[in-house]
Design a protein around this motif. Structure first.
Motif, PDB file in Angstrom:
ATOM      1  N   ALA A  49       0.810  -1.222   0.000  1.00 39.93           N
ATOM      2  CA  ALA A  49       0.000   0.000   0.000  1.00 39.93           C
ATOM      3  C   ALA A  49       0.843   1.273   0.000  1.00 39.93           C
ATOM      4  N   GLU A  50       2.073   1.190   0.464  1.00 38.04           N
ATOM      5  CA  GLU A  50       2.902   2.391   0.543  1.00 38.04           C
ATOM      6  C   GLU A  50       4.253   2.209  -0.145  1.00 38.04           C
ATOM      7  N   THR A  51       5.031   1.245   0.318  1.00 41.85           N
ATOM      8  CA  THR A  51       6.394   1.077  -0.196  1.00 41.85           C
ATOM      9  C   THR A  51       6.412   0.798  -1.696  1.00 41.85           C
ATOM     10  N   LEU A  52       5.539  -0.094  -2.160  1.00 40.34           N
ATOM     11  CA  LEU A  52       5.546  -0.493  -3.576  1.00 40.34           C
ATOM     12  C   LEU A  52       4.490   0.226  -4.410  1.00 40.34           C
ATOM     13  N   THR A  53       4.160   1.459  -4.051  1.00 36.84           N
ATOM     14  CA  THR A  53       3.229   2.251  -4.868  1.00 36.84           C
ATOM     15  C   THR A  53       3.918   3.476  -5.461  1.00 36.84           C
ATOM     16  N   GLN A  54       5.217   3.526  -5.345  1.00 31.42           N
ATOM     17  CA  GLN A  54       5.962   4.674  -5.868  1.00 31.42           C
ATOM     18  C   GLN A  54       5.991   4.612  -7.402  1.00 31.42           C
ATOM     19  N   THR A  55       6.289   5.733  -8.034  1.00 34.56           N
ATOM     20  CA  THR A  55       6.268   5.789  -9.503  1.00 34.56           C
ATOM     21  C   THR A  55       7.313   4.890 -10.155  1.00 34.56           C
ATOM     22  N   LYS A  56       8.321   4.459  -9.403  1.00 34.29           N
ATOM     23  CA  LYS A  56       9.331   3.562  -9.976  1.00 34.29           C
ATOM     24  C   LYS A  56       9.200   2.121  -9.486  1.00 34.29           C
ATOM     25  N   THR A  57       8.126   1.822  -8.734  1.00 37.27           N
ATOM     26  CA  THR A  57       7.974   0.456  -8.234  1.00 37.27           C
ATOM     27  C   THR A  57       6.797  -0.214  -8.960  1.00 37.27           C
ATOM     28  N   ILE A  58       5.702  -0.492  -8.260  1.00 41.27           N
ATOM     29  CA  ILE A  58       4.518  -1.061  -8.926  1.00 41.27           C
ATOM     30  C   ILE A  58       3.605   0.118  -9.246  1.00 41.27           C
ATOM     31  N   VAL A  59       3.672   0.539 -10.489  1.00 42.96           N
ATOM     32  CA  VAL A  59       2.992   1.744 -10.959  1.00 42.96           C
ATOM     33  C   VAL A  59       1.478   1.585 -10.905  1.00 42.96           C
ATOM     34  N   ALA A  80      -4.213 -10.773 -12.225  1.00 42.02           N
ATOM     35  CA  ALA A  80      -3.854  -9.410 -11.843  1.00 42.02           C
ATOM     36  C   ALA A  80      -2.868  -8.852 -12.851  1.00 42.02           C
ATOM     37  N   PHE A  81      -3.108  -7.621 -13.239  1.00 48.66           N
ATOM     38  CA  PHE A  81      -2.137  -6.890 -14.050  1.00 48.66           C
ATOM     39  C   PHE A  81      -1.299  -6.038 -13.118  1.00 48.66           C
ATOM     40  N   LEU A  82      -0.004  -5.977 -13.396  1.00 49.48           N
ATOM     41  CA  LEU A  82       0.898  -5.099 -12.668  1.00 49.48           C
ATOM     42  C   LEU A  82       1.815  -4.431 -13.677  1.00 49.48           C
ATOM     43  N   THR A  83       1.992  -3.129 -13.544  1.00 45.92           N
ATOM     44  CA  THR A  83       2.996  -2.419 -14.337  1.00 45.92           C
ATOM     45  C   THR A  83       4.167  -2.155 -13.416  1.00 45.92           C
ATOM     46  N   LEU A  84       5.305  -2.702 -13.797  1.00 46.98           N
ATOM     47  CA  LEU A  84       6.504  -2.654 -12.962  1.00 46.98           C
ATOM     48  C   LEU A  84       7.453  -1.557 -13.426  1.00 46.98           C
ATOM     49  N   GLY A  85       7.942  -0.770 -12.485  1.00 44.34           N
ATOM     50  CA  GLY A  85       8.871   0.312 -12.785  1.00 44.34           C
ATOM     51  C   GLY A  85      10.321  -0.104 -12.580  1.00 44.34           C
ATOM     52  N   GLY A  90      16.655  -5.759 -10.352  1.00 45.44           N
ATOM     53  CA  GLY A  90      17.739  -6.502  -9.721  1.00 45.44           C
ATOM     54  C   GLY A  90      18.946  -6.447 -10.642  1.00 45.44           C
ATOM     55  N   HIS A  91      18.662  -6.465 -11.920  1.00 42.25           N
ATOM     56  CA  HIS A  91      19.616  -6.273 -13.017  1.00 42.25           C
ATOM     57  C   HIS A  91      18.956  -5.257 -13.950  1.00 42.25           C
ATOM     58  N   PRO A  92      19.707  -4.672 -14.866  1.00 43.76           N
ATOM     59  CA  PRO A  92      19.089  -3.687 -15.762  1.00 43.76           C
ATOM     60  C   PRO A  92      17.859  -4.264 -16.477  1.00 43.76           C
ATOM     61  N   ASP A  93      16.723  -3.571 -16.316  1.00 45.30           N
ATOM     62  CA  ASP A  93      15.459  -3.935 -16.971  1.00 45.30           C
ATOM     63  C   ASP A  93      14.910  -5.299 -16.566  1.00 45.30           C
ATOM     64  N   VAL A  94      15.388  -5.857 -15.453  1.00 46.29           N
ATOM     65  CA  VAL A  94      14.922  -7.158 -14.962  1.00 46.29           C
ATOM     66  C   VAL A  94      14.509  -7.016 -13.499  1.00 46.29           C
ATOM     67  N   CYS A  95      13.305  -7.469 -13.195  1.00 41.18           N
ATOM     68  CA  CYS A  95      12.772  -7.383 -11.839  1.00 41.18           C
ATOM     69  C   CYS A  95      13.564  -8.270 -10.879  1.00 41.18           C
ATOM     70  N   HIS A  96      13.827  -7.753  -9.694  1.00 37.10           N
ATOM     71  CA  HIS A  96      14.528  -8.490  -8.644  1.00 37.10           C
ATOM     72  C   HIS A  96      13.732  -9.746  -8.288  1.00 37.10           C
ATOM     73  N   VAL A 139      11.796 -11.481 -15.566  1.00 40.27           N
ATOM     74  CA  VAL A 139      10.561 -10.690 -15.530  1.00 40.27           C
ATOM     75  C   VAL A 139      10.975  -9.248 -15.807  1.00 40.27           C
ATOM     76  N   PRO A 140      10.481  -8.653 -16.894  1.00 36.42           N
ATOM     77  CA  PRO A 140      10.940  -7.309 -17.263  1.00 36.42           C
ATOM     78  C   PRO A 140      10.352  -6.204 -16.386  1.00 36.42           C
ATOM     79  N   THR A 141      11.122  -5.145 -16.227  1.00 42.32           N
ATOM     80  CA  THR A 141      10.592  -3.935 -15.594  1.00 42.32           C
ATOM     81  C   THR A 141      10.289  -2.938 -16.706  1.00 42.32           C
ATOM     82  N   CYS A 142       9.668  -1.839 -16.322  1.00 39.81           N
ATOM     83  CA  CYS A 142       9.156  -0.870 -17.300  1.00 39.81           C
ATOM     84  C   CYS A 142       8.260  -1.608 -18.294  1.00 39.81           C
ATOM     85  N   ALA A 143       7.456  -2.512 -17.723  1.00 36.74           N
ATOM     86  CA  ALA A 143       6.576  -3.365 -18.530  1.00 36.74           C
ATOM     87  C   ALA A 143       5.366  -3.751 -17.694  1.00 36.74           C
ATOM     88  N   THR A 144       4.330  -4.228 -18.381  1.00 36.28           N
ATOM     89  CA  THR A 144       3.135  -4.741 -17.726  1.00 36.28           C
ATOM     90  C   THR A 144       3.152  -6.254 -17.809  1.00 36.28           C
TER      91      THR A 144
END
Length: 187
Positions: A49-59, A80-85, A90-96, A139-144
């Protein structure tokens, strides 16, 4: 699930993505913002609800499922759809991997309150007892992404589920086996 009658900003976000919109326009689909995205006075759900709602986390994060034929039937599958920032890298463009595990834990757990509301499961707390994640592809970031979960079986106070994450092409990126336990007494 938060109010499903008024389209949320997350619903609008995913409706604007063609492959997501196709899922949301199916008959009998109920969609809404997961309750875990709303801060609670007691601190519950602070991570989502707070930590992962930032514009660069789970958008954006939207849960949806198909309404069963009877109001007392169990909901066996949720999506569930999630857009990941990029803040989840964890690595460039890859979700931790820890975030991937968190997403799978959270989405499989969404089945519990929905089925509690429908009277299928007792209205008591459940906790993750076992979570085994298999990482198949990055799992890519900057992606849905699309996360799905299904109930495998319910045995007494044990609730077994499976979850998986897909990309927009339907390629499975990660899978999880999960066991939740109902609490025997109040915490």
């Amino acid at each position: 699930m938060v109010d499903t009658q008024t389209p949320s900003p997350d619903y609008e976000h995913f409706s604007s993505i063609s492959w997501c919109s196709a899922h949301l326009k199916r008959p009998r689909v109920i969609a809404g913002t997961p309750a875990c995205r709303s801060p609670k006075a007691n601190g519950e759900d602070t991570l989502m609800a707070e930590t992962l709602t930032q514009t660069k986390t789970i958008v954006a994060f939207l849960e949806f499922y198909e309404e069963p034929p009877s109001p007392t039937d169990r909901v066996d599958l949720i999506k569930a759809f999630l857009t990941l920032g990029s803040g989840l890298n964890g690595h460039p463009d890859v979700c931790h991997g820890g975030i991937v595990s968190t997403i799978l834990d959270e989405v499989t757990g969404l089945l519990i309150p929905i089925n509690q509301q429908r009277g299928f499961m007792p209205d008591i707390p459940y906790f993750t007892a076992y979570l085994n994640v298999t990482f198949l592809r990055p799992v890519p970031t900057c992606a849905t992404i699309l996360a799905q979960a299904k109930i495998v079986k319910v045995q007494g106070r044990k609730y077994f589920a499976e979850g998986w994450i897909e990309d927009s092409d339907g390629t499975i990126l990660a899978r999880a086996e999960v066991l939740y336990l109902a609490v025997k007494s109040a915490l």
